[in-house]
Scaffold this motif. Structure first.
Motif, mmCIF file in Angstrom:
data_model
loop_
_atom_site.group_PDB
_atom_site.id
_atom_site.type_symbol
_atom_site.label_atom_id
_atom_site.label_comp_id
_atom_site.label_asym_id
_atom_site.label_seq_id
_atom_site.Cartn_x
_atom_site.Cartn_y
_atom_site.Cartn_z
ATOM 1 N N LYS A 1 -2.584 -0.333 -5.427
ATOM 2 C CA LYS A 1 -2.904 1.025 -4.999
ATOM 3 C C LYS A 1 -4.409 1.270 -5.018
ATOM 4 C CE LYS A 1 1.391 3.428 -6.179
ATOM 5 N NZ LYS A 1 2.005 4.505 -7.007
ATOM 6 N N ALA A 2 -5.095 0.772 -6.020
ATOM 7 C CA ALA A 2 -6.541 0.988 -6.099
ATOM 8 C C ALA A 2 -7.238 0.407 -4.871
ATOM 9 C CB ALA A 2 -7.093 0.371 -7.374
ATOM 10 N N GLN A 3 -6.855 -0.789 -4.466
ATOM 11 C CA GLN A 3 -7.465 -1.399 -3.277
ATOM 12 C C GLN A 3 -7.108 -0.623 -2.018
ATOM 13 O OE1 GLN A 3 -6.791 -5.630 -2.804
ATOM 14 N NE2 GLN A 3 -7.413 -5.589 -0.661
ATOM 15 N N GLU A 4 -5.871 -0.171 -1.940
ATOM 16 C CA GLU A 4 -5.429 0.584 -0.761
ATOM 17 C C GLU A 4 -6.278 1.846 -0.577
ATOM 18 O OE1 GLU A 4 -1.655 3.472 0.381
ATOM 19 O OE2 GLU A 4 -1.341 1.810 -1.014
ATOM 20 N N TYR A 5 -6.489 2.595 -1.656
ATOM 21 C CA TYR A 5 -7.240 3.844 -1.534
ATOM 22 C C TYR A 5 -8.732 3.583 -1.364
ATOM 23 C CZ TYR A 5 -2.989 6.372 -2.747
ATOM 24 O OH TYR A 5 -1.717 6.900 -2.732
ATOM 25 N N ILE B 1 -27.660 10.354 -13.381
ATOM 26 C CA ILE B 1 -27.180 9.127 -12.743
ATOM 27 C C ILE B 1 -25.927 9.475 -11.944
ATOM 28 C CG2 ILE B 1 -26.452 6.741 -13.089
ATOM 29 C CD1 ILE B 1 -27.692 6.850 -15.866
ATOM 30 N N PRO B 2 -25.892 9.161 -10.641
ATOM 31 C CA PRO B 2 -24.712 9.526 -9.851
ATOM 32 C C PRO B 2 -23.467 8.797 -10.338
ATOM 33 C CG PRO B 2 -26.152 8.052 -8.609
ATOM 34 C CD PRO B 2 -26.895 8.430 -9.857
ATOM 35 N N ASN B 3 -22.354 9.528 -10.427
ATOM 36 C CA ASN B 3 -21.115 8.891 -10.889
ATOM 37 C C ASN B 3 -19.871 9.374 -10.169
ATOM 38 O OD1 ASN B 3 -20.968 11.432 -12.016
ATOM 39 N ND2 ASN B 3 -20.233 10.743 -14.008
ATOM 40 N N GLY B 4 -20.028 10.114 -9.084
ATOM 41 C CA GLY B 4 -18.866 10.476 -8.287
ATOM 42 C C GLY B 4 -18.409 9.309 -7.439
ATOM 43 N N PRO B 5 -17.191 9.355 -6.901
ATOM 44 C CA PRO B 5 -16.712 8.287 -6.015
ATOM 45 C C PRO B 5 -17.711 8.032 -4.890
ATOM 46 C CG PRO B 5 -14.929 9.801 -6.539
ATOM 47 C CD PRO B 5 -16.189 10.423 -7.080
ATOM 48 N N SER B 6 -18.001 6.768 -4.628
ATOM 49 C CA SER B 6 -19.069 6.420 -3.698
ATOM 50 C C SER B 6 -18.734 5.136 -2.953
ATOM 51 C CB SER B 6 -20.382 6.226 -4.464
ATOM 52 O OG SER B 6 -20.266 5.100 -5.328
ATOM 53 N N VAL B 7 -19.516 4.848 -1.932
ATOM 54 C CA VAL B 7 -19.347 3.605 -1.177
ATOM 55 C C VAL B 7 -19.517 2.379 -2.078
ATOM 56 C CG1 VAL B 7 -20.221 2.221 0.745
ATOM 57 C CG2 VAL B 7 -20.033 4.714 0.989
ATOM 58 N N PRO B 8 -20.580 2.291 -2.896
ATOM 59 C CA PRO B 8 -20.690 1.116 -3.774
ATOM 60 C C PRO B 8 -19.486 0.956 -4.700
ATOM 61 C CG PRO B 8 -22.767 2.297 -3.709
ATOM 62 C CD PRO B 8 -21.775 3.149 -2.996
ATOM 63 N N GLU B 9 -19.011 2.065 -5.266
ATOM 64 C CA GLU B 9 -17.863 1.964 -6.167
ATOM 65 C C GLU B 9 -16.633 1.448 -5.435
ATOM 66 O OE1 GLU B 9 -15.021 4.616 -9.166
ATOM 67 O OE2 GLU B 9 -16.522 5.628 -7.923
ATOM 68 N N MET B 10 -16.421 1.910 -4.208
ATOM 69 C CA MET B 10 -15.233 1.457 -3.460
ATOM 70 C C MET B 10 -15.334 -0.034 -3.131
ATOM 71 S SD MET B 10 -13.343 4.061 -3.488
ATOM 72 C CE MET B 10 -14.182 4.666 -4.967
ATOM 73 N N ALA C 1 -14.804 18.673 -1.661
ATOM 74 C CA ALA C 1 -13.769 17.654 -1.524
ATOM 75 C C ALA C 1 -13.496 17.363 -0.058
ATOM 76 C CB ALA C 1 -12.488 18.116 -2.208
ATOM 77 N N SER C 2 -13.087 16.146 0.213
ATOM 78 C CA SER C 2 -12.772 15.702 1.571
ATOM 79 C C SER C 2 -11.720 14.607 1.477
ATOM 80 C CB SER C 2 -14.030 15.153 2.257
ATOM 81 O OG SER C 2 -14.472 13.966 1.587
ATOM 82 N N THR C 3 -11.245 14.159 2.625
ATOM 83 C CA THR C 3 -10.256 13.084 2.617
ATOM 84 C C THR C 3 -10.823 11.822 1.985
ATOM 85 O OG1 THR C 3 -10.943 12.640 4.910
ATOM 86 C CG2 THR C 3 -8.938 13.934 4.596
ATOM 87 N N ALA C 4 -12.080 11.506 2.271
ATOM 88 C CA ALA C 4 -12.692 10.313 1.672
ATOM 89 C C ALA C 4 -12.869 10.481 0.172
ATOM 90 C CB ALA C 4 -14.036 10.025 2.346
ATOM 91 N N ALA C 5 -13.243 11.688 -0.270
ATOM 92 C CA ALA C 5 -13.419 11.937 -1.702
ATOM 93 C C ALA C 5 -12.100 11.763 -2.444
ATOM 94 C CB ALA C 5 -13.971 13.342 -1.918
ATOM 95 N N VAL C 6 -11.022 12.273 -1.875
ATOM 96 C CA VAL C 6 -9.714 12.157 -2.526
ATOM 97 C C VAL C 6 -9.287 10.694 -2.586
ATOM 98 C CG1 VAL C 6 -7.282 12.797 -2.410
ATOM 99 C CG2 VAL C 6 -9.038 14.496 -1.886
ATOM 100 N N ASN C 7 -9.468 9.963 -1.497
ATOM 101 C CA ASN C 7 -9.144 8.533 -1.521
ATOM 102 C C ASN C 7 -9.992 7.793 -2.547
ATOM 103 O OD1 ASN C 7 -7.019 7.904 0.435
ATOM 104 N ND2 ASN C 7 -8.443 8.676 1.981
ATOM 105 N N GLY C 8 -11.272 8.151 -2.645
ATOM 106 C CA GLY C 8 -12.146 7.492 -3.610
ATOM 107 C C GLY C 8 -11.720 7.760 -5.041
#
Length: 513
Positions: A241-245, A369-378, A220-227
């Motif tokens: 809130k979703a856009q903010e994070y 298939i990757p499904n964790g929070p990611s740049v494309p998802e954000m 976990a990291s700050t970016a992971a938590v925001n994602g």
């Protein structure tokens, strides 16, 4: 009592934490349970990424219109389907309750919850850890627990809405004390726990970065938590809130893999043999990410787009994209189609006598298939939130950042960039792009929220037309029947495995249908 599962978690070569008869009921024996004692023990617990990265619920694979469950595919390749594909693919609650527990994701996510609780219960007494080190581990444990509860709630509970708040949620397990109540809390209480854990996870100070040349995505990291926060609030249709994070995660890291320069086919030749009528050799073109079946570090962490690496693991290797999903791709210019939709894939898993060609969706090896929070998802969350809040031109600009990294650079600009003449059209195109970018892994979550927001234009009513079946056989000599998953169906909550309810002596209540 028949054992349903054993939690086996290795910290060092010989430290075993627990072994229990059911995932929620009984404590580990004193002889089997050895709690971690030092900071390095806890770090090793969390660095053992193979205990965290897999998500295995087959309902997510088979339960949406991304998956091809059809009489056509069965008629051409009858071994394509078994009881799990037909049961989860038609939202059959009666047979679903009897399906094997390892197909549902239930044990894996509760194991992660237990590990998080183990840290929260014991880290305060570790003598060789500083206050900052303890605080980071506590925050990470809250993150892991929130994440697993979110996964479980989206499989076993109804969508979170004002109407559904009093419906059944999940048992609240916030310690390793097995005397905690096994009864299911309300959905409101379950989501309150997730949000509380999420807020505690924001206390983490570890920024997203690299270790030994790899993005630190197994922790976990700050970016992971925001994602994850962006994903959580999107599920609640809270677009502000979703856009903010999502933006906070992108501000920390926004690097995309350009499929024009950073993707390729495998250098290892792959062939299938079919009988047509004599033996014929067919070359199969896999992406290079297929090659290293067991090398998670080299292919998966190195891929570089994940803030927190998780993968949907289809152990049956039969992730067949539906005709509906395939029709969304520009099959000439979309490099995701080129590299991830593997033509003739069915030949490699048995459809060779007689031959029947059907593609498979391949990302890492054959079932991951990757499904964790990611740049494309954000980027997709940000684009959707912008469009839904009226800034639809800006939303198209955001999603086109992603498309620039996914579409053939030689394609005309009109093929690379999405355009629209209205907010409704822009939202539709962004949601289609989300489906192209993240098939299978998010579709179940997305349909749940689409059907419960204030925009009726994005509602999804899924149907299947397939042969009748039992737990043991597909009755292909009978006429196909059509099954519909209505917008507000209670079948959006899959049944808890019956063996868990039996072992709990009825403390766990089954979903009502």
């Amino acid at each position: 009592m028949k054992k349903a599962y054993q939690y086996i978690l290795v910290i060092t070569l010989a430290i075993t934490f627990m072994s229990c008869d059911t995932f929620l009921e009984e404590p580990p024996s004193k002889s089997a349970a050895v709690a971690p004692k030092t900071l390095s023990d806890y770090e090793a617990l969390l660095n053992n990424y193979q205990d965290y990265i897999d998500e295995t619920p087959l309902p997510l694979v088979y339960g949406t219109d991304d998956y091809e469950l059809s009489t056509t595919l069965f008629d051409g390749f009858f071994r394509a389907y078994g009881s799990q594909e037909t049961t989860f693919g038609t939202w059959n609650t009666e047979l679903g309750a009897f399906e094997r527990i390892f197909a549902t994701g239930w044990p894996e996510e509760w194991q992660k919850v237990f590990n998080a609780n183990l840290i929260l219960d014991n880290i305060g007494g570790v003598p060789d850890a500083t206050d900052e080190e303890k605080a980071n581990l506590i925050a990470e444990a809250h993150f892991i627990r929130a994440y697993s509860y979110f996964v479980l709630a989206n499989i076993y509970c109804l969508p979170y809405t004002e109407t559904n708040k009093a419906e059944l949620g999940l048992p609240i397990r916030v310690s390793t004390t097995f005397s905690e109540n096994l009864e299911r809390a309300t959905l409101e209480e379950t989501y309150a726990l997730i949000e509380s854990d999420l807020m505690n996870a924001f206390q983490i100070t570890r920024s997203f970065g690299q270790e030994n040349g790899l993005n630190y995505s197994w922790r976990a990291s700050t970016a992971a938590v925001n994602g994850f926060a962006a994903r959580f609030y999107l599920a609640l249709n809270d677009y502000i809130k979703a856009q903010e994070y999502a933006q906070a995660a992108l501000d920390e890291y926004d690097v995309l893999r350009n499929y024009n320069t950073d993707m390729r086919f495998s250098d290892i030749p792959a062939f299938a043999f079919i009988l047509n009528p004599g033996p014929t050799q067919i070359e199969i073109f896999y992406p290079y990410t297929h090659d290293q079946r067991g090398d998670i570090v080299q292919d998966r962490f190195e891929f570089g787009e994940s803030y927190y690496f998780r993968q949907l693991n289809n152990r049956k290797w039969n992730t067949f994209p539906s005709q509906d999903l395939l029709s969304l791709y520009d099959q000439t210019n979309d490099l995701r189609y080129k590299f991830h939709v593997v033509e003739d894939y069915s030949y490699t898993i048995g459809a060779f006598r007689p031959p029947f060609s059907y593609p498979g969706y391949i990302f890492f090896h054959r079932g991951h298939i990757p499904n964790g929070p990611s740049v494309p998802e954000m980027l997709l969350i940000k684009a959707e939130c912008q469009a839904r809040q009226g800034m639809w031109a800006e939303g198209l600009g955001t999603v086109n950042i992603l498309r620039a990294a996914r579409m053939d650079v030689s394609a005309p600009a009109s093929a690379i960039n999405l355009s629209a003449v209205s907010q409704t059209e822009a939202v539709t195109k962004i949601l289609e792009e989300r489906r192209r970018e993240m098939p299978f892994v998010h579709r179940w979550y997305d349909v749940r929220r689409y059907n419960n927001n204030s925009d009726p234009s994005d509602d999804v009513i899924m149907t299947r037309t397939f042969y009748p079946f039992t737990a043991n056989a597909i009755l292909s000599d009978q006429a196909p029947v059509t099954t519909t998953l209505d917008k507000n169906s209670r079948k959006f909550a899959f049944p808890i495995p019956d063996q868990e309810i039996v072992i709990s002596n009825g403390a766990l209540e089954q979903n009502k249908y």
